[in-house]
Design a protein around this motif. Structure first.
Motif, PDB file in Angstrom:
ATOM      1  N   LEU A 157       0.817  -1.204   0.000  1.00 34.47           N
ATOM      2  CA  LEU A 157       0.000   0.000   0.000  1.00 34.47           C
ATOM      3  C   LEU A 157       0.856   1.261   0.000  1.00 34.47           C
ATOM      4  N   GLN A 158       0.249   2.338  -0.461  1.00 30.75           N
ATOM      5  CA  GLN A 158       0.856   3.662  -0.415  1.00 30.75           C
ATOM      6  C   GLN A 158      -0.126   4.623   0.242  1.00 30.75           C
ATOM      7  N   ALA A 159       0.376   5.733   0.724  1.00 33.95           N
ATOM      8  CA  ALA A 159      -0.491   6.735   1.343  1.00 33.95           C
ATOM      9  C   ALA A 159      -1.612   7.121   0.394  1.00 33.95           C
ATOM     10  N   GLY A 160      -2.823   7.188   0.914  1.00 30.03           N
ATOM     11  CA  GLY A 160      -3.980   7.545   0.107  1.00 30.03           C
ATOM     12  C   GLY A 160      -4.721   6.372  -0.486  1.00 30.03           C
ATOM     13  N   ASP A 161      -4.166   5.156  -0.346  1.00 26.94           N
ATOM     14  CA  ASP A 161      -4.856   3.973  -0.877  1.00 26.94           C
ATOM     15  C   ASP A 161      -6.106   3.659  -0.070  1.00 26.94           C
ATOM     16  N   LYS A 162      -7.109   3.142  -0.773  1.00 29.87           N
ATOM     17  CA  LYS A 162      -8.358   2.746  -0.125  1.00 29.87           C
ATOM     18  C   LYS A 162      -8.251   1.332   0.434  1.00 29.87           C
ATOM     19  N   VAL A 163      -8.800   1.142   1.630  1.00 31.29           N
ATOM     20  CA  VAL A 163      -8.825  -0.166   2.281  1.00 31.29           C
ATOM     21  C   VAL A 163     -10.268  -0.475   2.668  1.00 31.29           C
ATOM     22  N   ALA A 164     -10.772  -1.609   2.201  1.00 27.64           N
ATOM     23  CA  ALA A 164     -12.139  -2.006   2.508  1.00 27.64           C
ATOM     24  C   ALA A 164     -12.214  -2.679   3.876  1.00 27.64           C
ATOM     25  N   LEU A 165     -13.269  -2.402   4.619  1.00 29.87           N
ATOM     26  CA  LEU A 165     -13.574  -3.062   5.881  1.00 29.87           C
ATOM     27  C   LEU A 165     -14.837  -3.896   5.671  1.00 29.87           C
ATOM     28  N   ILE A 166     -14.705  -5.217   5.795  1.00 29.81           N
ATOM     29  CA  ILE A 166     -15.839  -6.098   5.535  1.00 29.81           C
ATOM     30  C   ILE A 166     -15.996  -7.101   6.682  1.00 29.81           C
ATOM     31  N   SER A 167     -17.158  -7.746   6.748  1.00 25.84           N
ATOM     32  CA  SER A 167     -17.458  -8.715   7.796  1.00 25.84           C
ATOM     33  C   SER A 167     -17.929 -10.020   7.159  1.00 25.84           C
ATOM     34  N   PRO A 168     -16.998 -10.961   6.884  1.00 24.31           N
ATOM     35  CA  PRO A 168     -17.377 -12.207   6.226  1.00 24.31           C
ATOM     36  C   PRO A 168     -17.973 -13.261   7.154  1.00 24.31           C
ATOM     37  N   SER A 169     -17.890 -13.048   8.474  1.00 22.49           N
ATOM     38  CA  SER A 169     -18.310 -14.063   9.441  1.00 22.49           C
ATOM     39  C   SER A 169     -19.374 -13.485  10.365  1.00 22.49           C
ATOM     40  N   TYR A 170     -19.040 -13.327  11.650  1.00 25.36           N
ATOM     41  CA  TYR A 170     -19.958 -12.733  12.613  1.00 25.36           C
ATOM     42  C   TYR A 170     -19.942 -11.206  12.504  1.00 25.36           C
ATOM     43  N   PHE A 171     -21.021 -10.604  13.004  1.00 29.95           N
ATOM     44  CA  PHE A 171     -21.131  -9.150  12.937  1.00 29.95           C
ATOM     45  C   PHE A 171     -20.189  -8.478  13.919  1.00 29.95           C
ATOM     46  N   THR A 172     -19.870  -7.236  13.636  1.00 32.52           N
ATOM     47  CA  THR A 172     -19.042  -6.397  14.498  1.00 32.52           C
ATOM     48  C   THR A 172     -19.808  -5.120  14.800  1.00 32.52           C
ATOM     49  N   PRO A 173     -19.832  -4.670  16.039  1.00 36.19           N
ATOM     50  CA  PRO A 173     -20.496  -3.394  16.332  1.00 36.19           C
ATOM     51  C   PRO A 173     -19.928  -2.271  15.470  1.00 36.19           C
ATOM     52  N   MET A 174     -20.791  -1.418  14.970  1.00 34.55           N
ATOM     53  CA  MET A 174     -20.343  -0.338  14.103  1.00 34.55           C
ATOM     54  C   MET A 174     -19.369   0.591  14.817  1.00 34.55           C
ATOM     55  N   GLU A 175     -19.468   0.653  16.128  1.00 33.64           N
ATOM     56  CA  GLU A 175     -18.522   1.475  16.885  1.00 33.64           C
ATOM     57  C   GLU A 175     -17.092   0.993  16.655  1.00 33.64           C
ATOM     58  N   ASN A 176     -16.889  -0.330  16.633  1.00 33.00           N
ATOM     59  CA  ASN A 176     -15.556  -0.883  16.373  1.00 33.00           C
ATOM     60  C   ASN A 176     -15.100  -0.562  14.960  1.00 33.00           C
ATOM     61  N   VAL A 177     -16.010  -0.684  14.011  1.00 35.93           N
ATOM     62  CA  VAL A 177     -15.670  -0.407  12.614  1.00 35.93           C
ATOM     63  C   VAL A 177     -15.265   1.055  12.451  1.00 35.93           C
ATOM     64  N   GLU A 178     -16.018   1.953  13.084  1.00 33.77           N
ATOM     65  CA  GLU A 178     -15.721   3.383  12.970  1.00 33.77           C
ATOM     66  C   GLU A 178     -14.379   3.731  13.623  1.00 33.77           C
TER      67      GLU A 178
END
Length: 365
Positions: free
Chosen positions: A42-63
Motif C-alpha cells: 500500500l501507499q499513502a492515500g490507498d483505499k482499504v475495505a472493511l468487511i465482515s465475512p463471518s460474525y457481525f461487528t459493532p459499528m462502533e468498532n468499525v468506525e
C-alpha cells in the motif's frame, strides 16, 4: 466440534478403501503445487475495505478502526452490508457477505481488505467462489481465526494474504505492536522474526509455502477448494483458542490420516489460548511434540500468533524458511519488501508492560 469431526470422518471415508482384513486404509491424496502472487504494498492515500465475512461487528468498532486507518494515511471504505445482523450473529446473509467480498475484490480503487471479525461463517462461502475470480484481482486480505478459510481459498487461487489483526482489535487504538507491525507489513516492511528457545521445539531448518491458521477452522476444509494443506512442501502454522486437548489431538489425527503431516517440511505452533488441560501433559505443545517427533521435521513452538494479546502478522501463501535451533529460532519470509528484524520476546514483553500499566491506571480493556 461435532461438525469438524463429522466432516473429517466423511472426507476420510470418501478417500479410503478396505484391505482384505477389513482395515480402513486412507488413500494418499495427490499434492498440489502452490505458487502464490504477492499483491502490491500500500501507499499513502490507498483505499482499504472493511468487511465482515463471518460474525457481525459493532459499528462502533468499525468506525474506530476507520479512524486508525486514517491515522496511517489510508482511506477506509466500509462494506455496504457491514453492520447487518442475521440470526443473532452473522454479519448478513451468505449472499450479503459474499456481495461485500466481491465488491472489495472487484473495485480497482480498493487496494486491500481488512476483515472486521472472525467467529464463524466462512465455511458457508467456500463453494460460492471460483478460484479464478480470487486470482483475477490480487490484493492483500487481512484477518485470522474464522478468516483462515479465506486464506486457504486465496492460497489455492495463487494469491498471498496476511494472517493479522482485525477491527475487533484495531478499534482499541492501533498503536500496539500487533497493529503497527501489520501496518508496516501492508506498507512493505517485511518482518524477520527471532523467536526464543522453547523446550518442545524440534531442531532443524526447512523452507516451504506457509499455510494453515486456526486448527478447527481449516481441518473441516480438508478436501475442499479452500484446502491449502493439500499443497506440496508446506510449512504448517497452527493456533487454537478455547479447545480441549482431546479435540486438538483429534484434528491433528485427521490431518495425519489425510497425509497432511507427510507433506509438511516444518511446523509452526502459535498460541493455544485458554485451551484445556484434561490430560497430564504440561501443555498442548508437549502433547503435539509426541505426535510430531516421528516426522523428523523442524517444529517451531511459541510463536506469538493467534488469539492471545500479541498476534504478529504472517504472510500466508508465501515461501518461508524456519531455522529452529537449541538457542532460538528464526522465521523468514522469502518475498519482496524491506526486511525488518523483530524479536518476538521483546514485542511480547512490551505488550505485557503496556497491559500492566493500563490495569494499574484502571483502564483494563
Amino acid at each position: 466440534m461435532f461438525t469438524a469431526l463429522l466432516m473429517g470422518v466423511t472426507s476420510v471415508a470418501l478417500a479410503s478403501c478396505s484391505d482384505d482384513d477389513g482395515t480402513v486404509v486412507v488413500e494418499p491424496e495427490e499434492p498440489v503445487v502452490l505458487n502464490c502472487e504477492q499483491p502490491d504494498y500500500l501507499q499513502a492515500g490507498d483505499k482499504v475495505a472493511l468487511i465482515s465475512p463471518s460474525y457481525f461487528t459493532p459499528m462502533e468498532n468499525v468506525e474506530k478502526t476507520a479512524d486508525v486507518l486514517r491515522g496511517w494515511g489510508l482511506v477506509p471504505v466500509v462494506g455496504p452490508n457491514v453492520g447487518k445482523i442475521v440470526d443473532g450473529q452473522y454479519a448478513g446473509t451468505v449472499a450479503e457477505r459474499m456481495s461485500d467480498i466481491r465488491w472489495a475484490l472487484n473495485d480497482p480503487s480498493i487496494k486491500a481488505i481488512i476483515c472486521n471479525r472472525g467467529g464463524y461463517g466462512t465455511i458457508q462461502l467456500i463453494d460460492q467462489f471460483t478460484l479464478a475470480e480470487l486470482k483475477a484481482s490480487p490484493k492483500w486480505l487481512v484477518g485470522f481465526s474464522d478468516i483462515t478459510t479465506l486464506h486457504g481459498l486465496l492460497t489455492r487461487a495463487g494469491v498471498m494474504s496476511i494472517q493479522g489483526t482485525m477491527s475487533s482489535f484495531l478499534a482499541k487504538g492501533g498503536t500496539d505492536e500487533t497493529s503497527t507491525l501489520m501496518r508496516d507489513l501492508l506498507l512493505g516492511k517485511v518482518p524477520r522474526y527471532e523467536v526464543p528457545a522453547h523446550k518442545q521445539n524440534i531442531v532443524g531448518k526447512a523452507s516451504g509455502v506457509l499455510v494453515g491458521g486456526n486448527l478447527c477452522t481449516f481441518v473441516p476444509n480438508v478436501g475442499s477448494q479452500a484446502d491449502a494443506t493439500k499443497g506440496k512442501d508446506i510449512i504448517l502454522f497452527i493456533e487454537e483458542v478455547e479447545e480441549s486437548m482431546h479435540n486438538i489431538d483429534r484434528q491433528m489425527r485427521i490431518l495425519q490420516m489425510h497425509g497432511v503431516l507427510d507433506r509438511c517440511k516444518g511446523i509452526i505452533l502459535g498460541e493455544f489460548t485458554n485451551c484445556g488441560n484434561e490430560f497430564t501433559y504440561e501443555s498442548v505443545e508437549e502433547m503435539l511434540h509426541e505426535l510430531l517427533k516421528e516426522y523428523h521435521i523442524p517444529v517451531l513452538c511459541g510463536f506469538p500468533g493467534g488469539h492471545g494479546d500479541v498476534n504478529l502478522p504472517l504472510v500466508m501463501g508465501a515461501n518461508v524458511t524456519i531455522d529452529v535451533r537449541a538457542d532460538g529460532s528464526t522465521l523468514q519470509f522469502n518475498i519482496n519488501g524491506d526486511q525488518q528484524q523483530i524479536n518476538t520476546a521483546e514485542v511480547t514483553a512490551q505488550a505485557i508492560t503496556r497491559m500492566a500499566g493500563k490495569i494499574v491506571l484502571g483502564m483494563d480493556e
